[in-house]
Design an enzyme around this catalytic site. Sequence first.
Site, PDB file in Angstrom:
ATOM      1  CG  HIS A   1       0.135   6.413  -1.667  1.00 23.51           C
ATOM      2  ND1 HIS A   1       1.053   7.417  -1.417  1.00 23.51           N
ATOM      3  CD2 HIS A   1       0.374   5.453  -0.732  1.00 23.51           C
ATOM      4  CE1 HIS A   1       1.799   7.068  -0.386  1.00 23.51           C
ATOM      5  NE2 HIS A   1       1.411   5.894   0.041  1.00 23.51           N
TER       6      HIS A   1
ATOM      7  CB  SER B   1       0.513   5.048   3.386  1.00 21.30           C
ATOM      8  OG  SER B   1       1.205   4.176   2.505  1.00 21.30           O
TER       9      SER B   1
END
Length: 876
Positions: free
Chosen positions: A186, A133
């Site tokens: 992230h 991710s």
Amino acid sequence: MPNIQGFNTVRARSYVVRLPLFTRVMIVVMVAFWIAGLQSTWNVRQWGALIPNELGITTMYRVNTFPLIHINFFHALFNILSLAPLLERFETEFGTLTSLALFFGPLTTIPAFVYVFIEKFILRGNTPVMGASIWVFLLLGMEAIRTYKTNPYLVIGTHHVPTWTTPLMLVLIIEALVPSTSFVGHLCGVGTGYLFGLGYLKFLSPPEKALRWIESRLNLLGRLPHYVSVDQKTYGRFGVLPTSVSTSSTTPLETAAAMPRLISAALLLRRDPRLLKLPPYISLLCIIVGVAWLLVLPLDQYSRRTYISENALLPGQVHTYFGGSDQNVFRAYRQEVDLLEAANRTNGEINDELASIFRGLALKVGRQNFTYEASGDTYAGENVYAILQAPRGDATEAIVLVAAWRNAAGELNRNGLALALTLTRYFKRWSLWSKDIILVVPPDGRAGTQAWADAYHDAHDPAQVAPLPVKSGALQGALALDYAREGRFESVHIVYDGVNGQLPNLDLINSVVSIASGQMGMGSALQGMLRHSQRYGDNLETVLRGMLRQGLGHASGAHSAFIPYHVDAVTLQPVGDGWHDEMGLGRLVEGLFRSLNNLLEKLHQSFFFYLLIHKHRFVSIGTYLPSAMLVAANFTIMAIALWIRSGYRESDLSGKTGDAKVGGDKKGSEEVKGAPASTTVERETLLPLTLVAGCQFLGFVPLFIFNQTPSSLLTPVFILFALLNASLPHLASHLLTTNLARPPTSQQYQLIKSFSLLLLGMFLSALATLNFSLAFIVGLLSSPLSFTRPWPDSSPAPRSAQAALLHALSPPAVLALGSSVAGVGVHNVLREAAFGWRVWGLYTPLVVWCVWWPAWLVGVLVVLGRPRVEPVKKSI
């Protein structure tokens, strides 16, 4: 310009086949690491995850390996699906060698080192991260900067939102919706993508001259398939992606002119028959994902460790004093119980002796008669109970101790009753109780306890159950002792299932486990798993056993009668061969009662909906409920699709070709010819509604029969019903197709199936929130109903095969097979269901005969149906 109608499986397959080399290799490596993580010899996740405190010179490889490793299957699947198009676009633009150098160089190490710095030196944590991710958000950050250069703002009403903020919004959404995600990781990926998109990291890319030299020397373009060279790049090095029309130059008039085309495309898509071919695959996917969801629950990644939510309980924090001379008292009471059993005393005579013992302890005594009738059998008896008034209380709260004369299996509860009497005498000596203690001695653990609990809460039927002459305050908890075995024991088996799948507060079970293991050195077991290795196999077996008990919904012990009244209760059963004796179990009861005595209100902070994997791990409702909801959703999806499909009929376009050419250009006529057309038709709903409603009401017939038939006739009545059940769909189908003036059409069969599946999906979705296991089991056994269809006379084999499968999964067949596997006999199952329906308020028979069986009956009718063919009216 291609529209959404042009999407098909051929294009999707072509896209996958044309993936460039580096993207393919990364996907294969991620899948390989996930497969390697299934074994337990080598901990792949511990080896390759980015763990700040374990990052050193010898473990520097972690800054490159952590994006390739994932926690579980779904983590890997969703990351691969998100990464593949973004990484393919990047590689096509920059080339394979550049992608390799950047993604195993600065584009991975920079966000990794930034994360380690923030996590270790600023947040003072050591949270490990893994998964692709971070690459996904890095590429999204790059694309956001590129989009911002050509389309700076996203206009929402009167607000202008900068397009470069879209990855940040997505980070917040993922953090809110997806558990166990790394918000800091992230953000590090997005920040690195921003820097690369702005050109600040351009100098880190390898020189193009060196790449050409490597490619020519090694002949990579000729040797490696799907290799993207420097000269084959699509968009130019560090260039801007081409756009057809800039939003900034689009006028409102042009936007308004485009709206009719969008609406027309949407209408064509809605009426495209090819779109209606998707729901069966979506329904099958829901079933598969629902089952897979359940199978991964026993993994530690999807479960949580148990904990005490109610701090006032303080389990195991007090010293217990039960023992010593109390052993002699226990033996004396056990001898009294043996003498009463040996003399074959009646229930009334036994209660006379017990009442005299209670009065000798200066306790308030009450007696209660009850009489139930179910399946022609009479369940009558008398309960006796005593109330120990709390020296420091005001009789507003109470704790119940239940010791039935005979347990649910019909065995004499010899040690359990003697221990309860000993504990009552022991509790009388203490002045620390702030809640009354009620000792209840019913003649059995099934009807007697239910009669007492109903009468205590004034919910009894006066014609069957007598009121209680003496009461105390609100019940805070209940504990039942089932100690019919002889000798010492090793562990205590905690029975916690209630009627209709209701469960006690998880804090009560955790308190028993904590006191038994921490203070008494005593083992504890759940769902009959006396030897639990805490591995996946035993975890899954424990979950399935718990789901089966919850799905059946019957009372599993004397405690089950209290749970419907929000009184948390469990039954304790000593099991195994060990060194613990009656005094150890008595100290466990004392410790639990001391904890319940601390409560200021009923247990409410912990979970009431859960699946226990073993005594130290559980799954909450938010984690396991989607599996049953997905299975139930497949019925609703098919019902909606059938409703839409029933409103259209494919028509012949041969007579419309000329008209189509007049109204539009050549390209438009080719589009009309390329897709099958359909015309709207009126739905005939009277017959489908009548048939489905009739089948639903017909379910009350077996419900009434099996609840009113005497127990001696249950087996022959069941055999007769099974024979009628096998022939009823064939007879009904014959009447529908031959005896009606207008037999059902194909549209009416679609509506029949649609209404039936809609009701089934609605019932199971609502039931899943009350009894997850029952909804999941019924939904799984009913899943073939989503794929039933009338077969033409030219295909008798598929019709017979599907009908045979449905007959094998009919409620009577499953009932007969299940009782045979369990070794209890259909007679006992039906008698227990009738008893539960009359005494416990069991609703499992209602679900089986009024929800599952009508849906099954309609499904077989659809399979055996022969639709009436109607002539297709052509337009002139």
